[in-house]
Design an enzyme around this catalytic site. Structure first.
Site, PDB file in Angstrom:
ATOM      1  N   GLY A  61       2.971  -6.262  -6.307  1.00 19.52           N
ATOM      2  CA  GLY A  61       1.803  -5.363  -6.360  1.00 19.52           C
ATOM      3  C   GLY A  61       2.255  -3.930  -6.612  1.00 19.52           C
ATOM      4  N   GLN A  91      -1.779   1.635  -6.158  1.00 14.87           N
ATOM      5  CA  GLN A  91      -1.738   3.009  -5.628  1.00 14.87           C
ATOM      6  C   GLN A  91      -0.504   3.247  -4.750  1.00 14.87           C
ATOM      7  OE1 GLN A  91      -4.636   4.081  -2.652  1.00 14.87           O
ATOM      8  NE2 GLN A  91      -4.485   6.256  -3.073  1.00 14.87           N
ATOM      9  N   ASP A 141       4.366  -7.048 -10.633  1.00  9.67           N
ATOM     10  CA  ASP A 141       2.907  -7.024 -10.540  1.00  9.67           C
ATOM     11  C   ASP A 141       2.373  -8.076 -11.497  1.00  9.67           C
ATOM     12  OD1 ASP A 141       0.911  -4.571  -9.367  1.00  9.67           O
ATOM     13  OD2 ASP A 141      -0.017  -5.912 -10.839  1.00  9.67           O
ATOM     14  N   TYR A 199     -12.438  -8.358   3.480  1.00  7.11           N
ATOM     15  CA  TYR A 199     -11.125  -7.688   3.475  1.00  7.11           C
ATOM     16  C   TYR A 199     -10.591  -7.578   4.903  1.00  7.11           C
ATOM     17  CZ  TYR A 199      -7.853  -3.757   2.737  1.00  7.11           C
ATOM     18  OH  TYR A 199      -6.754  -2.943   2.685  1.00  7.11           O
TER      19      TYR A 199
HETATM   20  P1  NAD Z   1      -4.078  -1.472  -5.362  1.00  9.94           P
HETATM   21  O1  NAD Z   1      -5.323  -2.246  -5.605  1.00  9.94           O
HETATM   22  O2  NAD Z   1      -3.962  -0.098  -5.899  1.00  9.94           O
HETATM   23  O3  NAD Z   1      -2.824  -2.312  -5.878  1.00  9.94           O
HETATM   24  C1  NAD Z   1      -2.712  -3.692  -5.694  1.00  9.94           C
HETATM   25  C2  NAD Z   1      -1.832  -4.222  -6.808  1.00  9.94           C
HETATM   26  O4  NAD Z   1      -1.753  -5.636  -6.670  1.00  9.94           O
HETATM   27  C3  NAD Z   1      -2.394  -3.941  -8.207  1.00  9.94           C
HETATM   28  O5  NAD Z   1      -1.434  -3.294  -9.011  1.00  9.94           O
HETATM   29  C4  NAD Z   1      -2.720  -5.330  -8.762  1.00  9.94           C
HETATM   30  O6  NAD Z   1      -2.504  -5.466 -10.161  1.00  9.94           O
HETATM   31  C5  NAD Z   1      -1.765  -6.186  -7.964  1.00  9.94           C
HETATM   32  N1  NAD Z   1      -2.197  -7.584  -7.922  1.00  9.94           N
HETATM   33  C6  NAD Z   1      -3.463  -8.080  -7.851  1.00  9.94           C
HETATM   34  N2  NAD Z   1      -3.439  -9.424  -7.894  1.00  9.94           N
HETATM   35  C7  NAD Z   1      -2.140  -9.786  -7.991  1.00  9.94           C
HETATM   36  C8  NAD Z   1      -1.484 -11.023  -8.086  1.00  9.94           C
HETATM   37  N3  NAD Z   1      -2.157 -12.193  -8.085  1.00  9.94           N
HETATM   38  N4  NAD Z   1      -0.146 -11.042  -8.174  1.00  9.94           N
HETATM   39  C9  NAD Z   1       0.563  -9.869  -8.196  1.00  9.94           C
HETATM   40  N5  NAD Z   1      -0.006  -8.660  -8.127  1.00  9.94           N
HETATM   41  C10 NAD Z   1      -1.348  -8.617  -8.022  1.00  9.94           C
HETATM   42  O7  NAD Z   1      -3.833  -1.470  -3.783  1.00  9.94           O
HETATM   43  P2  NAD Z   1      -3.042  -0.407  -2.901  1.00  9.94           P
HETATM   44  O8  NAD Z   1      -3.999   0.655  -2.523  1.00  9.94           O
HETATM   45  O9  NAD Z   1      -1.775  -0.055  -3.544  1.00  9.94           O
HETATM   46  O10 NAD Z   1      -2.808  -1.287  -1.581  1.00  9.94           O
HETATM   47  C11 NAD Z   1      -1.618  -2.017  -1.379  1.00  9.94           C
HETATM   48  C12 NAD Z   1      -1.737  -2.727  -0.045  1.00  9.94           C
HETATM   49  O11 NAD Z   1      -2.002  -1.774   0.997  1.00  9.94           O
HETATM   50  C13 NAD Z   1      -2.860  -3.764   0.028  1.00  9.94           C
HETATM   51  O12 NAD Z   1      -2.452  -4.839   0.821  1.00  9.94           O
HETATM   52  C14 NAD Z   1      -3.966  -3.012   0.741  1.00  9.94           C
HETATM   53  O13 NAD Z   1      -4.802  -3.897   1.423  1.00  9.94           O
HETATM   54  C15 NAD Z   1      -3.177  -2.142   1.705  1.00  9.94           C
HETATM   55  N6  NAD Z   1      -3.940  -0.958   2.125  1.00  9.94           N
HETATM   56  C16 NAD Z   1      -4.212   0.047   1.247  1.00  9.94           C
HETATM   57  C17 NAD Z   1      -4.944   1.166   1.680  1.00  9.94           C
HETATM   58  C18 NAD Z   1      -5.246   2.313   0.744  1.00  9.94           C
HETATM   59  O14 NAD Z   1      -5.920   3.274   1.148  1.00  9.94           O
HETATM   60  N7  NAD Z   1      -4.783   2.296  -0.490  1.00  9.94           N
HETATM   61  C19 NAD Z   1      -5.389   1.241   3.012  1.00  9.94           C
HETATM   62  C20 NAD Z   1      -5.122   0.171   3.866  1.00  9.94           C
HETATM   63  C21 NAD Z   1      -4.367  -0.908   3.421  1.00  9.94           C
END
Ligand code: NAD
Length: 350
Positions: A40, A44, A66, A174
């Site tokens: 992933g 972000q 990814d 979620y």
């Molecule tokens: P994001 O949506 O920006 O990135 C997720 C990435 O996962 C994307 O690049 C997407 O292409 C990839 N992805 C989706 N399906 C996939 C698959 N089948 N195989 C491989 N890659 C795949 O999310 P983020 O904000 O970077 O969050 C990362 C983690 O942190 C997540 O688990 C999220 O729940 C957790 N999180 C984020 C926040 C936040 O504010 N950003 C807050 C709490 C928790």
């Protein structure tokens, strides 16, 4: 005969040979080269985590992956693999190919997108986690990082300084998937000794990458609109107070918990983590100190109900005590940094 095979094929050949004779766990501990895999990585958090880890450990030692192509040219400065986290064999193959020792599993559907596709969110968020837990149980990797979220809390949770151990009852798919994931992490640690580490991120705010469909995305979008047009229509109400954190702090916490001695990581579900808390109105006031004509308006959408079920602020005593966590950014420092850095990005058109 071995010379006819690629490196990854040789690893599988050796794996098959030795797993028959000696069991997988031992041989893979010996073969490990100690590299890190981020699943992933185009998201972000992933982009920023890859950059920081490569800075600290060397570009070649951090493999970004990814399901989609690299979203930042920076990711391609080191190894990058297309990996679908729902394909267990693909994950195992990349682990073997690169000699991976630890995995950061970041692939997920976030809160707002998850409400649009609940089955997909459950499938991705749970099975993506299972595959890396199984890889550790099978002895292929030594450590896992998997993020949880403040979305594990619900409307019956105490909202101010929400404690580590409290009523949960999440309402979103979620939050349900993150709470279930926490319990599975604890289970794999208790039952199989899997070294899995996790933190409950609050809303994360950064400028190097775009947010990926969460309820706190407004707190990033607002800076782009404020600088480009001087106006922003917020999808949460002005009084919606939520826990937030600057991305630099989140990355420090992530690497910090992974580098902590194993005995210091006493909670194997997930740790509360606090940065700051503010409402959209408070954030707008802080932005006005830099952009005096900035105007904000409010029109709540479906994300309001999610935000209303989450804490206002978080008590992270356990993370501080167990592995020395301390946030560095407050709201003033966050806004200063975002105005400058987003301003630079807009000026150069990236
Ligand atoms: P994001 O949506 O920006 O990135 C997720 C990435 O996962 C994307 O690049 C997407 O292409 C990839 N992805 C989706 N399906 C996939 C698959 N089948 N195989 C491989 N890659 C795949 O999310 P983020 O904000 O970077 O969050 C990362 C983690 O942190 C997540 O688990 C999220 O729940 C957790 N999180 C984020 C926040 C936040 O504010 N950003 C807050 C709490 C928790």
């Amino acid at each position: 005969m071995l010379a006819l095979h690629s490196e990854s094929q040789c690893r599988f050949w050796v794996e098959d040979l030795f797993s028959c004779r000696f069991g997988r766990r031992n041989i893979f501990k010996k073969m490990s080269k100690g590299k890190t895999l981020i699943i992933g990585a185009s998201g972000q958090i992933g982009i920023e985590l890859v950059l920081k880890l490569r800075e600290q450990r060397g570009v070649e030692n951090v493999v970004a992956s990814d399901i989609r192509e690299a979203q930042s040219p920076d990711l391609l400065e080191g190894p990058f693999e297309i990996v679908d986290t729902l394909d267990k064999q693909q994950i195992y193959s990349v682990i073997n190919k690169h000699g991976i020792e630890e995995v950061y599993q970041l692939a997920a559907l976030l809160s707002a997108t998850g409400e649009k596709f609940p089955e997909k969110a459950w499938d991705l968020n749970m099975n993506g986690l299972f595959h890396v837990l199984e890889a550790a149980k099978d002895g292929l990797i030594k450590r896992i990082f998997w993020p949880s979220s403040i979305a594990v809390f619900g409307p019956n949770t105490p909202r101010i300084d929400t404690p580590q151990f409290t009523i949960m009852e999440p309402t979103s798919v979620y939050g349900i998937s993150k709470l279930a994931g926490e319990r599975w992490c604890q289970y794999y640690f208790n039952r199989y000794g899997v070294d899995v580490r996790s933190i409950r991120y609050p809303g994360l705010i950064g400028y190097k990458s775009e947010p990926g469909g969460g309820t706190t995305d407004y707190a990033v979008d607002i800076f782009y609109h404020a600088i480009q047009s001087g106006k922003y229509k917020c999808f949460l109400s002005e009084k919606t107070m939520l826990p937030m954190m600057m991305m630099d702090d989140a990355i420090r916490a992530t690497i910090g918990i992974m580098e902590a001695p194993s005995e210091n990581v006493k909670i194997r579900g997930s740790y509360n983590l606090a940065g700051m808390s503010f409402t959209p109105a408070e954030l707008a006031l802080e932005i006005k100190k830099h952009i005096p004509n900035f105007q904000i308006s409010y029109e709540s959408d479906f994300r309001q109900a999610l935000a209303d079920s989450w804490p206002n602020s978080i008590d992270d005593t356990e993370a501080r005590q167990d592995w020395g966590w301390k946030a560095e950014y407050d709201t003033t420092k966050l806004v200063e940094t975002m105005v400058i850095e987003v301003g630079k990005k807009i000026a150069v058109g990236t």
